[in-house]
Enzyme design. Sequence first.
Site, PDB file in Angstrom:
ATOM      1  N   GLU A  31       6.327  46.558  67.567  1.00 32.54           N
ATOM      2  CA  GLU A  31       6.567  47.449  66.418  1.00 32.54           C
ATOM      3  C   GLU A  31       5.601  48.628  66.410  1.00 32.54           C
ATOM      4  O   GLU A  31       4.591  48.636  67.131  1.00 32.54           O
ATOM      5  CB  GLU A  31       6.459  46.657  65.120  1.00 32.54           C
ATOM      6  CG  GLU A  31       5.114  45.985  64.946  1.00 32.54           C
ATOM      7  CD  GLU A  31       4.575  46.094  63.531  1.00 32.54           C
ATOM      8  OE1 GLU A  31       4.699  47.163  62.915  1.00 32.54           O
ATOM      9  OE2 GLU A  31       3.995  45.092  63.085  1.00 32.54           O
ATOM     10  N   LYS A 165       0.034  37.998  56.807  1.00 36.46           N
ATOM     11  CA  LYS A 165      -1.288  38.579  56.555  1.00 36.46           C
ATOM     12  C   LYS A 165      -1.992  37.817  55.432  1.00 36.46           C
ATOM     13  O   LYS A 165      -1.373  37.440  54.442  1.00 36.46           O
ATOM     14  CB  LYS A 165      -1.143  40.067  56.231  1.00 36.46           C
ATOM     15  CG  LYS A 165      -0.923  40.872  57.518  1.00 36.46           C
ATOM     16  CD  LYS A 165      -0.827  42.339  57.258  1.00 36.46           C
ATOM     17  CE  LYS A 165       0.559  42.711  56.813  1.00 36.46           C
ATOM     18  NZ  LYS A 165       1.498  42.894  57.912  1.00 36.46           N
TER      19      LYS A 165
HETATM   20  N1  PSU Z   1       0.724  43.304  61.254  1.00 38.22           N
HETATM   21  C1  PSU Z   1      -0.474  43.925  61.460  1.00 38.22           C
HETATM   22  N2  PSU Z   1      -0.623  45.183  60.954  1.00 38.22           N
HETATM   23  C2  PSU Z   1       0.398  45.833  60.274  1.00 38.22           C
HETATM   24  C3  PSU Z   1       1.649  45.176  60.071  1.00 38.22           C
HETATM   25  C4  PSU Z   1       1.755  43.908  60.595  1.00 38.22           C
HETATM   26  O1  PSU Z   1      -1.391  43.365  62.073  1.00 38.22           O
HETATM   27  O2  PSU Z   1       0.225  46.989  59.864  1.00 38.22           O
HETATM   28  C5  PSU Z   1       2.780  45.896  59.351  1.00 38.22           C
HETATM   29  C6  PSU Z   1       4.134  45.408  59.880  1.00 38.22           C
HETATM   30  O3  PSU Z   1       4.876  46.540  60.284  1.00 38.22           O
HETATM   31  C7  PSU Z   1       4.793  44.734  58.692  1.00 38.22           C
HETATM   32  C8  PSU Z   1       4.242  45.542  57.571  1.00 38.22           C
HETATM   33  O4  PSU Z   1       6.204  44.780  58.758  1.00 38.22           O
HETATM   34  O5  PSU Z   1       2.859  45.659  57.937  1.00 38.22           O
HETATM   35  C9  PSU Z   1       4.458  44.871  56.235  1.00 38.22           C
HETATM   36  O6  PSU Z   1       4.340  45.806  55.217  1.00 38.22           O
HETATM   37  P1  PSU Z   1       4.798  45.422  53.730  1.00 38.22           P
HETATM   38  O7  PSU Z   1       3.828  44.367  53.295  1.00 38.22           O
HETATM   39  O8  PSU Z   1       4.633  46.719  52.940  1.00 38.22           O
HETATM   40  O9  PSU Z   1       6.201  44.958  53.799  1.00 38.22           O
END
Ligand code: PSU
Length: 313
Positions: A31, A165
Amino acid sequence: MNLPNQKSGLFYYSNEVSEALLNGTPVVALESTIISHGLPRPENLRVALEVESIVRSHGATPATIAMLEGRVHIGLDQAELEQIATRDDVFKTSIRDLATVSARKGFAATTVAATSHLAMVAGIEVFATGGLGGVHRYARESWDESADLTALSLLPITIVCSGVKSILDVGATLERLETLNVGVLVYGSHQFPGFYLSDSGFYVDWSLDDPSEIADVMAARRALQISSGLIIANPLPLTSQLDPDLHDQVLSDGLKLVDSKKISGKDVTPFLLDHFHRATHGQSLVVNTEIIVRNADLAARIAVANSLEMTRV
Ligand code: PSU
Ligand code: MN
Protein backbone atom coordinates in the site's frame (compact mmCIF):
# COMPACT_ATOMS: atom_id res chain seq x y z
CA MET A 1 -10.15 -8.72 -14.08
CA ASN A 2 -7.96 -6.47 -16.23
CA LEU A 3 -5.45 -7.88 -18.66
CA PRO A 4 -2.11 -7.43 -16.91
CA ASN A 5 -0.44 -5.97 -19.99
CA GLN A 6 -3.19 -3.41 -20.44
CA LYS A 7 -1.99 0.18 -20.45
CA SER A 8 -5.31 1.71 -21.24
CA GLY A 9 -8.24 2.82 -19.22
CA LEU A 10 -7.39 3.70 -15.66
CA PHE A 11 -5.03 0.81 -14.89
CA TYR A 12 -1.30 1.03 -15.56
CA TYR A 13 0.86 -2.00 -14.78
CA SER A 14 4.62 -1.76 -14.36
CA ASN A 15 6.52 -4.03 -16.74
CA GLU A 16 7.67 -6.40 -14.00
CA VAL A 17 4.17 -6.72 -12.49
CA SER A 18 2.59 -7.19 -15.90
CA GLU A 19 5.07 -9.94 -16.73
CA ALA A 20 4.63 -11.66 -13.36
CA LEU A 21 0.83 -11.66 -13.65
CA LEU A 22 0.95 -13.00 -17.21
CA ASN A 23 3.39 -15.75 -16.20
CA GLY A 24 1.58 -16.58 -12.95
CA THR A 25 4.65 -15.92 -10.81
CA PRO A 26 4.19 -14.62 -7.22
CA VAL A 27 3.21 -10.98 -6.69
CA VAL A 28 2.84 -9.05 -3.42
CA ALA A 29 0.68 -5.92 -3.26
CA LEU A 30 1.97 -3.05 -1.10
CA GLU A 31 0.00 0.00 0.00
CA SER A 32 0.98 3.63 -0.38
CA THR A 33 -0.67 5.42 2.57
CA ILE A 34 2.15 4.12 4.77
CA ILE A 35 4.55 5.95 2.45
CA SER A 36 2.71 9.27 2.23
CA HIS A 37 0.99 9.51 5.61
CA GLY A 38 2.43 6.82 7.89
CA LEU A 39 6.17 7.51 7.87
CA PRO A 40 8.14 10.77 7.96
CA ARG A 41 10.32 11.96 5.07
CA PRO A 42 12.88 10.92 3.96
CA GLU A 43 12.63 7.53 5.73
CA ASN A 44 9.34 6.87 3.93
CA LEU A 45 11.02 6.51 0.53
CA ARG A 46 13.90 4.48 1.93
CA VAL A 47 11.47 2.05 3.60
CA ALA A 48 9.33 1.79 0.44
CA LEU A 49 12.40 0.77 -1.56
CA GLU A 50 13.67 -1.61 1.12
CA VAL A 51 10.30 -3.35 1.30
CA GLU A 52 10.30 -3.88 -2.47
CA SER A 53 13.79 -5.34 -2.40
CA ILE A 54 12.85 -7.77 0.39
CA VAL A 55 9.94 -9.01 -1.73
CA ARG A 56 12.26 -9.47 -4.73
CA SER A 57 14.83 -11.36 -2.62
CA HIS A 58 12.28 -14.18 -2.28
CA GLY A 59 11.59 -14.38 -6.01
CA ALA A 60 8.31 -12.48 -5.81
CA THR A 61 7.39 -9.21 -7.56
CA PRO A 62 6.40 -6.15 -5.52
CA ALA A 63 3.35 -4.21 -6.70
CA THR A 64 3.13 -0.95 -4.79
CA ILE A 65 -0.27 0.51 -5.58
CA ALA A 66 -1.15 4.22 -5.83
CA MET A 67 -2.93 6.68 -8.11
CA LEU A 68 -0.97 9.23 -10.15
CA GLU A 69 -2.73 11.89 -12.19
CA GLY A 70 -5.95 9.95 -11.88
CA ARG A 71 -4.54 6.64 -13.09
CA VAL A 72 -4.15 3.52 -10.98
CA HIS A 73 -0.58 2.24 -10.95
CA ILE A 74 -0.05 -1.40 -10.08
CA GLY A 75 3.71 -1.32 -9.47
CA LEU A 76 5.59 1.98 -9.22
CA ASP A 77 9.02 2.81 -10.60
CA GLN A 78 11.44 4.81 -8.45
CA ALA A 79 10.36 8.21 -9.85
CA GLU A 80 6.71 7.36 -9.17
CA LEU A 81 7.50 6.16 -5.64
CA GLU A 82 9.32 9.45 -5.07
CA GLN A 83 6.25 11.41 -6.07
CA ILE A 84 4.09 9.55 -3.55
CA ALA A 85 6.77 10.01 -0.89
CA THR A 86 7.37 13.73 -1.42
CA ARG A 87 4.36 15.51 -2.96
CA ASP A 88 2.15 17.51 -0.61
CA ASP A 89 -1.02 16.96 -2.64
CA VAL A 90 -1.22 13.18 -2.23
CA PHE A 91 -4.66 12.41 -0.81
CA LYS A 92 -5.12 9.59 1.73
CA THR A 93 -7.69 7.63 -0.24
CA SER A 94 -10.07 4.91 0.80
CA ILE A 95 -12.42 3.09 -1.58
CA ARG A 96 -15.10 5.77 -1.48
CA ASP A 97 -12.70 8.49 -2.69
CA LEU A 98 -10.94 6.55 -5.48
CA ALA A 99 -13.30 7.60 -8.27
CA THR A 100 -13.35 11.26 -7.26
CA VAL A 101 -9.56 11.54 -7.04
CA SER A 102 -9.35 9.76 -10.40
CA ALA A 103 -11.89 12.01 -12.13
CA ARG A 104 -9.96 15.04 -10.85
CA LYS A 105 -6.68 13.57 -12.15
CA GLY A 106 -5.28 13.66 -8.64
CA PHE A 107 -2.67 11.75 -6.65
CA ALA A 108 -3.90 9.11 -4.23
CA ALA A 109 -2.14 7.17 -1.54
CA THR A 110 -4.28 4.10 -1.11
CA THR A 111 -5.23 2.78 2.32
CA VAL A 112 -5.50 -0.93 3.10
CA ALA A 113 -9.15 -0.78 1.97
CA ALA A 114 -8.44 0.90 -1.37
CA THR A 115 -5.27 -1.13 -2.01
CA SER A 116 -7.17 -4.38 -1.35
CA HIS A 117 -9.84 -3.37 -3.84
CA LEU A 118 -7.33 -2.46 -6.56
CA ALA A 119 -5.21 -5.57 -5.89
CA MET A 120 -8.30 -7.69 -6.35
CA VAL A 121 -9.09 -6.02 -9.68
CA ALA A 122 -5.49 -6.71 -10.74
CA GLY A 123 -5.72 -10.35 -9.65
CA ILE A 124 -3.19 -10.09 -6.80
CA GLU A 125 -4.00 -12.27 -3.80
CA VAL A 126 -1.34 -11.42 -1.22
CA PHE A 127 -0.84 -8.01 0.37
CA ALA A 128 1.57 -6.71 3.03
CA THR A 129 1.07 -3.69 5.30
CA GLY A 130 2.10 -2.48 8.75
CA GLY A 131 -0.93 -2.43 11.00
CA LEU A 132 -4.57 -2.59 9.92
CA GLY A 133 -7.08 0.09 10.68
CA GLY A 134 -9.91 -0.88 13.01
CA VAL A 135 -12.24 0.37 15.73
CA HIS A 136 -10.88 3.51 17.38
CA ARG A 137 -10.88 3.95 21.15
CA TYR A 138 -13.96 5.96 22.18
CA ALA A 139 -15.69 4.75 18.99
CA ARG A 140 -18.87 4.61 21.06
CA GLU A 141 -18.97 8.40 20.82
CA SER A 142 -17.10 9.03 17.56
CA TRP A 143 -18.28 6.01 15.52
CA ASP A 144 -14.75 5.99 14.06
CA GLU A 145 -14.15 2.57 12.56
CA SER A 146 -11.73 2.10 9.65
CA ALA A 147 -13.10 1.19 6.23
CA ASP A 148 -10.29 -1.41 6.23
CA LEU A 149 -12.69 -3.67 8.16
CA THR A 150 -15.63 -3.49 5.78
CA ALA A 151 -13.27 -3.77 2.79
CA LEU A 152 -11.78 -6.97 4.21
CA SER A 153 -15.26 -8.36 4.75
CA LEU A 154 -15.91 -8.10 0.99
CA LEU A 155 -12.56 -8.81 -0.67
CA PRO A 156 -10.83 -12.22 -0.80
CA ILE A 157 -7.35 -10.86 -0.08
CA THR A 158 -4.73 -12.42 2.22
CA ILE A 159 -3.16 -9.58 4.18
CA VAL A 160 -0.02 -9.84 6.29
CA CYS A 161 0.09 -7.25 9.08
CA SER A 162 1.18 -6.84 12.70
CA GLY A 163 -2.38 -6.94 13.91
CA VAL A 164 -4.26 -3.67 14.16
CA LYS A 165 -2.56 -0.47 15.19
CA SER A 166 -2.17 -0.32 18.97
CA ILE A 167 -3.73 3.14 18.99
CA LEU A 168 -7.05 1.33 18.41
CA ASP A 169 -9.46 -0.67 20.53
CA VAL A 170 -8.02 -4.11 19.72
CA GLY A 171 -10.73 -6.15 21.47
CA ALA A 172 -13.56 -4.32 19.71
CA THR A 173 -11.75 -4.68 16.38
CA LEU A 174 -11.38 -8.45 16.82
CA GLU A 175 -15.10 -8.69 17.59
CA ARG A 176 -15.93 -6.73 14.43
CA LEU A 177 -13.61 -8.95 12.36
CA GLU A 178 -15.53 -11.98 13.61
CA THR A 179 -18.87 -10.38 12.69
CA LEU A 180 -17.52 -9.41 9.26
CA ASN A 181 -16.34 -12.99 8.49
CA VAL A 182 -12.68 -12.00 8.23
CA GLY A 183 -10.33 -14.90 9.00
CA VAL A 184 -7.59 -14.27 11.58
CA LEU A 185 -4.47 -16.45 11.86
CA VAL A 186 -1.36 -15.64 13.88
CA TYR A 187 2.03 -16.62 12.54
CA GLY A 188 4.08 -18.56 15.11
CA SER A 189 1.93 -17.69 18.14
CA HIS A 190 -1.63 -17.71 19.48
CA GLN A 191 -1.37 -14.16 20.79
CA PHE A 192 -2.70 -11.43 18.49
CA PRO A 193 0.11 -8.89 18.02
CA GLY A 194 -0.29 -5.27 19.07
CA PHE A 195 1.54 -3.51 16.21
CA TYR A 196 4.38 -1.74 18.14
CA LEU A 197 3.95 -4.45 20.81
CA SER A 198 4.48 -8.18 20.23
CA ASP A 199 1.33 -9.15 22.13
CA SER A 200 -1.94 -7.23 22.33
CA GLY A 201 -3.15 -9.48 25.17
CA PHE A 202 -5.78 -11.17 22.98
CA TYR A 203 -5.74 -14.91 22.18
CA VAL A 204 -6.52 -16.17 18.66
CA ASP A 205 -7.70 -19.74 17.96
CA TRP A 206 -5.47 -20.32 14.95
CA SER A 207 -1.69 -20.33 14.92
CA LEU A 208 0.29 -21.36 11.81
CA ASP A 209 4.03 -21.79 11.57
CA ASP A 210 4.82 -22.12 7.91
CA PRO A 211 4.04 -20.24 4.66
CA SER A 212 3.07 -23.52 3.00
CA GLU A 213 0.43 -24.14 5.72
CA ILE A 214 -0.94 -20.66 4.97
CA ALA A 215 -0.97 -21.47 1.24
CA ASP A 216 -3.02 -24.60 2.10
CA VAL A 217 -5.56 -22.39 3.86
CA MET A 218 -5.66 -20.07 0.84
CA ALA A 219 -6.27 -23.03 -1.48
CA ALA A 220 -9.08 -24.27 0.74
CA ARG A 221 -10.61 -20.80 0.79
CA ARG A 222 -10.67 -20.78 -3.03
CA ALA A 223 -12.25 -24.22 -3.12
CA LEU A 224 -14.86 -23.19 -0.54
CA GLN A 225 -15.51 -19.91 -2.37
CA ILE A 226 -14.92 -17.81 0.75
CA SER A 227 -15.20 -14.25 -0.50
CA SER A 228 -14.01 -12.34 2.58
CA GLY A 229 -10.42 -11.56 3.56
CA LEU A 230 -7.83 -13.45 5.60
CA ILE A 231 -5.53 -11.71 8.08
CA ILE A 232 -2.11 -13.19 8.77
CA ALA A 233 -0.98 -11.44 11.94
CA ASN A 234 2.80 -11.45 12.25
CA PRO A 235 4.07 -10.52 15.74
CA LEU A 236 7.37 -8.76 16.26
CA PRO A 237 9.92 -10.68 18.33
CA LEU A 238 9.94 -9.41 21.95
CA THR A 239 13.44 -8.02 21.48
CA SER A 240 12.17 -5.67 18.73
CA GLN A 241 9.00 -4.31 20.29
CA LEU A 242 8.60 -0.80 21.67
CA ASP A 243 9.01 -0.62 25.45
CA PRO A 244 5.42 -1.27 26.70
CA ASP A 245 5.57 1.40 29.45
CA LEU A 246 6.85 4.00 27.00
CA HIS A 247 4.14 2.88 24.53
CA ASP A 248 1.32 3.29 27.04
CA GLN A 249 2.52 6.70 28.19
CA VAL A 250 2.98 8.06 24.65
CA LEU A 251 -0.39 6.67 23.59
CA SER A 252 -2.23 8.23 26.50
CA ASP A 253 -0.60 11.63 25.80
CA GLY A 254 -1.43 11.25 22.11
CA LEU A 255 -5.10 10.46 22.75
CA LYS A 256 -5.36 13.58 24.95
CA LEU A 257 -3.89 15.65 22.11
CA VAL A 258 -6.39 14.18 19.61
CA ASP A 259 -9.11 15.39 21.94
CA SER A 260 -7.71 18.84 22.75
CA LYS A 261 -6.69 19.60 19.14
CA LYS A 262 -10.02 18.24 17.86
CA ILE A 263 -8.35 15.89 15.38
CA SER A 264 -10.98 13.72 13.72
CA GLY A 265 -11.78 11.42 10.80
CA LYS A 266 -9.00 10.21 8.58
CA ASP A 267 -6.45 12.52 10.23
CA VAL A 268 -6.51 10.62 13.54
CA THR A 269 -4.29 7.71 12.47
CA PRO A 270 -1.56 9.82 10.75
CA PHE A 271 -1.61 12.24 13.70
CA LEU A 272 -1.10 9.49 16.28
CA LEU A 273 1.62 7.73 14.26
CA ASP A 274 3.47 11.04 13.89
CA HIS A 275 3.03 11.75 17.61
CA PHE A 276 4.62 8.37 18.40
CA HIS A 277 7.56 9.03 16.08
CA ARG A 278 8.22 12.41 17.71
CA ALA A 279 7.55 11.50 21.33
CA THR A 280 9.72 8.38 21.23
CA HIS A 281 12.50 10.30 19.41
CA GLY A 282 12.37 7.91 16.50
CA GLN A 283 12.18 4.64 18.48
CA SER A 284 8.69 3.92 17.16
CA LEU A 285 9.91 4.68 13.65
CA VAL A 286 12.57 1.97 13.93
CA VAL A 287 9.90 -0.45 15.19
CA ASN A 288 7.39 0.57 12.50
CA THR A 289 10.01 0.03 9.80
CA GLU A 290 10.88 -3.41 11.13
CA ILE A 291 7.17 -4.28 11.19
CA ILE A 292 6.69 -3.37 7.53
CA VAL A 293 9.87 -5.10 6.36
CA ARG A 294 9.09 -8.32 8.27
CA ASN A 295 5.53 -8.35 6.96
CA ALA A 296 6.70 -7.92 3.38
CA ASP A 297 9.19 -10.74 3.92
CA LEU A 298 6.48 -13.11 5.18
CA ALA A 299 4.02 -12.01 2.47
CA ALA A 300 6.60 -12.79 -0.23
CA ARG A 301 7.18 -16.27 1.20
CA ILE A 302 3.40 -16.85 1.33
CA ALA A 303 2.99 -15.63 -2.28
CA VAL A 304 5.74 -18.04 -3.39
CA ALA A 305 4.11 -20.96 -1.53
CA ASN A 306 0.72 -20.00 -2.96
CA SER A 307 2.09 -20.01 -6.52
CA LEU A 308 3.55 -23.48 -5.97
CA GLU A 309 0.18 -24.63 -4.68
CA MET A 310 -1.60 -23.19 -7.74
CA THR A 311 0.73 -24.92 -10.20
CA ARG A 312 0.19 -28.23 -8.37
CA VAL A 313 -3.58 -28.20 -8.99
N1 PSU B 1 -0.04 0.66 8.81
C1 PSU B 1 1.05 1.42 9.14
N2 PSU B 1 0.99 2.75 8.84
C2 PSU B 1 -0.10 3.33 8.21
C3 PSU B 1 -1.23 2.52 7.86
C4 PSU B 1 -1.13 1.18 8.18
O1 PSU B 1 2.03 0.93 9.69
O2 PSU B 1 -0.09 4.53 7.93
C5 PSU B 1 -2.42 3.14 7.14
C6 PSU B 1 -3.09 2.10 6.24
O3 PSU B 1 -3.16 2.63 4.93
C7 PSU B 1 -4.47 1.91 6.82
C8 PSU B 1 -4.74 3.27 7.36
O4 PSU B 1 -5.42 1.51 5.85
O5 PSU B 1 -3.49 3.59 7.99
C9 PSU B 1 -5.91 3.28 8.31
O6 PSU B 1 -6.39 4.58 8.45
P1 PSU B 1 -7.79 4.84 9.17
O7 PSU B 1 -7.57 4.44 10.60
O8 PSU B 1 -8.03 6.34 9.02
O9 PSU B 1 -8.81 4.02 8.47
MN1 MN C 1 -11.53 6.64 10.64
